[in-house]
Write a protein that holds these residues in place. Structure first.
Motif, PDB file in Angstrom:
ATOM      1  N   GLU A 136      36.920  53.381  39.028  1.00 25.70           N
ATOM      2  CA  GLU A 136      37.507  54.457  39.836  1.00 25.70           C
ATOM      3  C   GLU A 136      37.524  55.805  39.130  1.00 25.70           C
ATOM      4  N   GLU A 166      43.381  46.450  41.206  1.00 22.08           N
ATOM      5  CA  GLU A 166      43.644  47.103  42.491  1.00 22.08           C
ATOM      6  C   GLU A 166      42.859  48.415  42.607  1.00 22.08           C
ATOM      7  N   SER A 167      42.892  49.235  41.584  1.00 24.67           N
ATOM      8  CA  SER A 167      42.146  50.498  41.605  1.00 24.67           C
ATOM      9  C   SER A 167      40.645  50.250  41.683  1.00 24.67           C
ATOM     10  N   ASN A 169      39.094  47.600  43.003  1.00 30.02           N
ATOM     11  CA  ASN A 169      38.749  47.138  44.357  1.00 30.02           C
ATOM     12  C   ASN A 169      38.778  48.279  45.367  1.00 30.02           C
ATOM     13  N   ARG A 170      39.776  49.127  45.271  1.00 30.06           N
ATOM     14  CA  ARG A 170      39.887  50.269  46.181  1.00 30.06           C
ATOM     15  C   ARG A 170      38.678  51.204  46.022  1.00 30.06           C
ATOM     16  N   SER A 171      38.273  51.446  44.795  1.00 31.48           N
ATOM     17  CA  SER A 171      37.124  52.303  44.527  1.00 31.48           C
ATOM     18  C   SER A 171      35.849  51.715  45.126  1.00 31.48           C
ATOM     19  N   GLU A 173      35.579  49.697  47.638  1.00 28.20           N
ATOM     20  CA  GLU A 173      35.651  49.818  49.108  1.00 28.20           C
ATOM     21  C   GLU A 173      35.297  51.234  49.551  1.00 28.20           C
ATOM     22  N   ASN A 174      35.810  52.238  48.841  1.00 24.84           N
ATOM     23  CA  ASN A 174      35.479  53.628  49.179  1.00 24.84           C
ATOM     24  C   ASN A 174      33.993  53.895  49.002  1.00 24.84           C
TER      25      ASN A 174
END
Length: 192
Positions: A136, A166-167, A169-171, A173-174
């Motif tokens: 991220e 968590e960071s 996975n979020r990155s 997805e973005n």
């Protein structure tokens, strides 16, 4: 992501460079999936060498304190603590071979303050494969920068990591909304 003929052409070895982003001792010792991450990166590096894909290892190279940006000083406190706790913290964990390039850099973009873009354009490389730490932060910002400069960025999802799952996975997805994000096993299929 579907592997179609267009993606295969974009990811042909002669079009690619591999970036191993900041795989340095102080960062590797803090990621959530250290063993798997190192194993996957070693396989990707071997695959790239086998296909004569140039490999660039980025390396955090802090500026002298007086010349470091206020923002990097403020937000880099955790990194500074990790460096102080890790002997040889700035050393690369994965060792480049003679034909690989080590890029010392001072920002979270591989394009700022380096000759990376010039080298790629001189070699006719249009696709940049990204692995490394942290998903991220430097991986994402360099991949976005690559896209904005007209390159085709590819994130190898099992070869990137972070301090925070968590960071990470979020990155991912973005990033799926704007560039290729795929597991390293797909790279092996594409390169055959």
């Amino acid at each position: 992501m579907e592997i179609d003929d267009e993606l295969k052409a974009l990811m042909a070895p002669q079009n690619c460079a591999l970036v191993i982003w900041d795989v340095q001792n102080m960062l590797v010792n803090t990621i959530f999936n250290k063993e798997e991450f190192l194993e996957v990166n070693n396989r990707v590096i071997t695959l790239a060498h086998d296909h004569k894909v140039p490999i660039f290892f980025s390396k955090i190279t802090p500026l002298p304190d007086r010349f470091e940006s206020v923002g990097r000083k403020y937000f880099g406190k955790r990194r500074t603590r990790a460096l102080n706790l890790t002997p040889d913290g700035l050393d690369l964990t994965l060792q480049p071979q003679e034909m690989d390039v080590v890029l010392n850099k001072n920002t979270a973009s591989i394009f700022i303050g380096t000759n990376f873009e010039l080298v790629l354009r001189n070699a006719g490389i249009s696709t940049i494969l990204f692995t490394g730490i942290a998903t991220e932060i430097g991986v994402e910002s360099s991949a976005r920068d690559a896209l904005n400069r007209g390159f085709f960025p590819v994130i190898l999802s099992d070869a990137v990591s972070s301090f925070s799952q968590e960071s990470h996975n979020r990155s991912l997805e973005n990033l799926k909304n704007m560039m290729a994000v795929l597991p390293s096993s797909d790279l092996k299929k594409i390169w055959g």
